[in-house]
Design a protein around this motif. Sequence first.
Motif, PDB file in Angstrom:
ATOM      1  N   MET A  32       4.562  -4.380  10.022  1.00 51.44           N
ATOM      2  CA  MET A  32       3.564  -5.179  10.743  1.00 51.44           C
ATOM      3  C   MET A  32       3.214  -6.454   9.983  1.00 51.44           C
ATOM      4  O   MET A  32       3.451  -6.586   8.783  1.00 51.44           O
ATOM      5  CB  MET A  32       2.288  -4.346  10.982  1.00 51.44           C
ATOM      6  CG  MET A  32       2.521  -3.075  11.771  1.00 51.44           C
ATOM      7  SD  MET A  32       0.989  -2.227  12.241  1.00 51.44           S
ATOM      8  CE  MET A  32       0.452  -3.283  13.592  1.00 51.44           C
ATOM      9  N   LEU A  33       2.608  -7.373  10.722  1.00 53.52           N
ATOM     10  CA  LEU A  33       2.118  -8.627  10.170  1.00 53.52           C
ATOM     11  C   LEU A  33       0.895  -8.376   9.289  1.00 53.52           C
ATOM     12  O   LEU A  33       0.042  -7.546   9.608  1.00 53.52           O
ATOM     13  CB  LEU A  33       1.733  -9.571  11.317  1.00 53.52           C
ATOM     14  CG  LEU A  33       1.101 -10.909  10.940  1.00 53.52           C
ATOM     15  CD1 LEU A  33       2.139 -11.822  10.295  1.00 53.52           C
ATOM     16  CD2 LEU A  33       0.491 -11.581  12.175  1.00 53.52           C
ATOM     17  N   ASP A  34       0.803  -9.122   8.203  1.00 49.62           N
ATOM     18  CA  ASP A  34      -0.345  -9.022   7.309  1.00 49.62           C
ATOM     19  C   ASP A  34      -1.506  -9.827   7.912  1.00 49.62           C
ATOM     20  O   ASP A  34      -1.633 -11.030   7.697  1.00 49.62           O
ATOM     21  CB  ASP A  34       0.008  -9.565   5.926  1.00 49.62           C
ATOM     22  CG  ASP A  34      -1.111  -9.360   4.913  1.00 49.62           C
ATOM     23  OD1 ASP A  34      -2.135  -8.751   5.283  1.00 49.62           O
ATOM     24  OD2 ASP A  34      -0.959  -9.811   3.766  1.00 49.62           O
ATOM     25  N   THR A  35      -2.329  -9.143   8.701  1.00 48.18           N
ATOM     26  CA  THR A  35      -3.454  -9.808   9.364  1.00 48.18           C
ATOM     27  C   THR A  35      -4.584  -8.809   9.527  1.00 48.18           C
ATOM     28  O   THR A  35      -4.405  -7.601   9.316  1.00 48.18           O
ATOM     29  CB  THR A  35      -3.028 -10.378  10.732  1.00 48.18           C
ATOM     30  OG1 THR A  35      -4.098 -11.133  11.299  1.00 48.18           O
ATOM     31  CG2 THR A  35      -2.636  -9.281  11.695  1.00 48.18           C
ATOM     32  N   ILE A  36      -5.753  -9.305   9.937  1.00 48.17           N
ATOM     33  CA  ILE A  36      -6.938  -8.450  10.025  1.00 48.17           C
ATOM     34  C   ILE A  36      -6.729  -7.314  11.016  1.00 48.17           C
ATOM     35  O   ILE A  36      -7.203  -6.194  10.799  1.00 48.17           O
ATOM     36  CB  ILE A  36      -8.188  -9.285  10.393  1.00 48.17           C
ATOM     37  CG1 ILE A  36      -9.440  -8.396  10.335  1.00 48.17           C
ATOM     38  CG2 ILE A  36      -8.042  -9.963  11.743  1.00 48.17           C
ATOM     39  CD1 ILE A  36     -10.730  -9.185  10.504  1.00 48.17           C
ATOM     40  N   GLN A  37      -5.980  -7.564  12.113  1.00 46.64           N
ATOM     41  CA  GLN A  37      -5.741  -6.497  13.078  1.00 46.64           C
ATOM     42  C   GLN A  37      -4.955  -5.354  12.469  1.00 46.64           C
ATOM     43  O   GLN A  37      -5.249  -4.179  12.705  1.00 46.64           O
ATOM     44  CB  GLN A  37      -4.977  -7.034  14.302  1.00 46.64           C
ATOM     45  CG  GLN A  37      -5.870  -7.692  15.319  1.00 46.64           C
ATOM     46  CD  GLN A  37      -5.968  -9.176  15.080  1.00 46.64           C
ATOM     47  OE1 GLN A  37      -5.693  -9.637  13.967  1.00 46.64           O
ATOM     48  NE2 GLN A  37      -6.359  -9.931  16.079  1.00 46.64           N
ATOM     49  N   THR A  38      -3.946  -5.714  11.686  1.00 46.31           N
ATOM     50  CA  THR A  38      -3.136  -4.671  11.050  1.00 46.31           C
ATOM     51  C   THR A  38      -3.977  -3.862  10.071  1.00 46.31           C
ATOM     52  O   THR A  38      -3.890  -2.625  10.027  1.00 46.31           O
ATOM     53  CB  THR A  38      -1.935  -5.307  10.326  1.00 46.31           C
ATOM     54  OG1 THR A  38      -1.116  -5.960  11.288  1.00 46.31           O
ATOM     55  CG2 THR A  38      -1.135  -4.269   9.581  1.00 46.31           C
ATOM     56  N   HIS A  39      -4.793  -4.532   9.281  1.00 46.55           N
ATOM     57  CA  HIS A  39      -5.622  -3.808   8.317  1.00 46.55           C
ATOM     58  C   HIS A  39      -6.682  -2.969   9.038  1.00 46.55           C
ATOM     59  O   HIS A  39      -7.058  -1.892   8.555  1.00 46.55           O
ATOM     60  CB  HIS A  39      -6.248  -4.789   7.337  1.00 46.55           C
ATOM     61  CG  HIS A  39      -5.244  -5.405   6.410  1.00 46.55           C
ATOM     62  ND1 HIS A  39      -4.677  -4.720   5.359  1.00 46.55           N
ATOM     63  CD2 HIS A  39      -4.668  -6.646   6.403  1.00 46.55           C
ATOM     64  CE1 HIS A  39      -3.809  -5.503   4.729  1.00 46.55           C
ATOM     65  NE2 HIS A  39      -3.786  -6.674   5.350  1.00 46.55           N
ATOM     66  N   ALA A  40      -7.142  -3.448  10.195  1.00 45.91           N
ATOM     67  CA  ALA A  40      -8.056  -2.632  10.998  1.00 45.91           C
ATOM     68  C   ALA A  40      -7.346  -1.370  11.483  1.00 45.91           C
ATOM     69  O   ALA A  40      -7.908  -0.267  11.462  1.00 45.91           O
ATOM     70  CB  ALA A  40      -8.572  -3.438  12.191  1.00 45.91           C
TER      71      ALA A  40
END
Length: 746
Positions: free
Chosen positions: A352-360
């Motif tokens: 996945m992309l390293d972004t806030i959605q992924t970390h969520a």
Amino acid sequence: MATIKDVAALAGVSTGTVSNYLNKTKPVSPETAQKIADAIKQCAYKPNYLAKNLRTKQYNDVGVLLPNFEDNYYIKVLQGIEVVFRDTPYTINLSLSHERKDYEISCIESFARKQICGLIVFTSIPGEWKKYYDTFINRGIPLVLIDRKMEGLESSFVMSDNYATILKITRELTLNGERNLWLLTGPQEYFCESECIRGFENGLAQGEEGKIITSLLTKEDAFRAIVGLSDELREEPPTAIITTSENKAKGIIESLKFLGYCQREIPVITLGEENWNQMTGSMAALATSRPAIKIGSTAASILIEEIENPVLESKNIFFSDSIARENLKNYPLFSAPKGQVVHSSEPLNVLMLDTIQTHALKKIVDNFKETYGIEAKITVVNHQNLLDRIMEEGNSDVIMYDMPWLQTLIQNGLLADLTEFTKESNRYQELFLPRTAELFGQWREKVYGFPFMYALQILYYRKDLFENSENRSRYRRRYRSELLPPTTWKEFNTIAQFFTQNCDSVEWGTSFPAAYPECLAPEIYLRLLSFERNNLIINSSINLFLNNQNVLKAYVAILRLLKYVKPDYRHANDESVVKDFFNGKTAMVITYPPFFNKVALQTNQVIKEEDIGYSEIPGGIPILGGWGLGINSKSSRIEDAYKFIKWACMDNISSYFSVLGGFSAVQKTYQNDELAKLYPWFPLYSAAHRVAKPIVPPLNRQGTVIPQNSVDDIICDRFYEILERETEVHEAIKNTQSDLASLTQG
């Protein structure tokens, strides 16, 4: 602070005409009224209603009469009412009847003494219509009823369609073979309760009678009613108990537990209200989702209309409970019992992309394991390297991809065909915002992925700076127009110049992200889309560059802007420009809400939340972008991977995902009033979706998809030459078009 003289001067009329418009003392022509309304908005003029009331003996108090605060439904209705009245001259006077006739009559008399100008009410005395008629209607004071009609009274009425909701639930239970259903309602003289009874009776199987129990609406009365039926519970317990409020559900559940029953044996189903917290929003086995906030805001809006225009006809408005529109088989209570979850020993690999959605998503991925018994191992990669990683490695089972990459991945055979999986459910198409299922996951009538991360740009601006009287006055003198959120790119550039050169409270008008093509390309496309707005069909990103005149306009707009932005634009990216805004360095920023939320959570921001405004972007046409989830065609675990993307992308977790800062393409997320309180720009987001345009990858002469990043690199590399003063604008555009033409030759 603006005065009535400022409004008159801006509108080009006399102060008397403005006064007539505001006070409705004399008619004003529609053209003049529009000029005054525009001037009021531009000046941010706020009349002194207290002084007006003292002078004219007219009152702006409105009454709101609720039954109680014990039931969360009434609290949410009040929230909706308050939102509408918040920025109006009207003041709310709140009273509680506690479902008692003497209390309600006392409240009526108190409202009359206060000379209220309108009333919103849940009545507990529907038969006493004449009391309301004599006290209010006959004196020209409008009345809006919620849930409980008063027959014979000419007044507007708003409620959720309880009949349709209870009918659907009852029918579904009987279709599942459930018999001996009970319905526990409030007093039958309340229209909302009688509608529940009608829905229950019509939903029962032929020959079935069911049991209807009426009581008062408190949890204590519900407790007494069920305990009073303990003999029947022992002899032939109901297969389910339906009730009409969360408050009554609490009393029922308490009584059942007290008597030794649990909800596995006797599930309790109740009318509820919209909540993002589906697991703890109710104690019941199933709670419906009445749009309580919307019911309250609608009642308040109607009341204002009727106060200000007494000749309006009364309205009857019924809202649909979201559960009445859904397939109840998707709810555990109505689906076949699941077997024990078998846990897999091997984790599912997700790239996945390293972004806030992924970390969520990583924070809640344990829910996937709990649901399916499968562990998911999520690996994150930055934007610049993700596509190369997808193309090079074959170990991942699930792949996150940028929307423009979809066709390239399909043509390279990297995404599995999911068409047969999606045929199992008709929810696939109807679940997502219009066009997103097709754009994010389909090609040539086959399905290869689901929309996961949905994104449109929004303009955020410093309300405190835009509404500052000194700034407004300076701007008006300098540009002979009002300081408002920009609607065109020319206005955007002008306002950026103003704040950079003429405002001591902020250093720069805005920041501009140009560190790498992934940041710069959208900025170029945004301006091209707005200048090509009359071209209804733009087949590809390359076609945007065919009109030399519009390309020149877009480039000139950016180059003019760069004179008034924070000078580090060659190193600025999507996150850094938001940090500049929160650190008080810039007055405006155009960005995607996920970036905005991520920085807001990570930054000790200088700017207060109440000082931030939001608006559609200049030009009015955002890029419809985002990311999808698909399955690696080489994966040996296609079925497990499909479970993951269904879990991540559909409505199983969409509300939780939103609370954590992730924004999916699930429609009902943006219709949830509780989430709209958390993210006030939600309505703007869904409205902008209707006009947003995707950037579509082009085809070469052989019909093969050209990777979008190849197009972006050409455009941005040539634009960087302009920024480095290596090439003149016209020459750079000519070279760009030549390079793109060569690319399409294959």
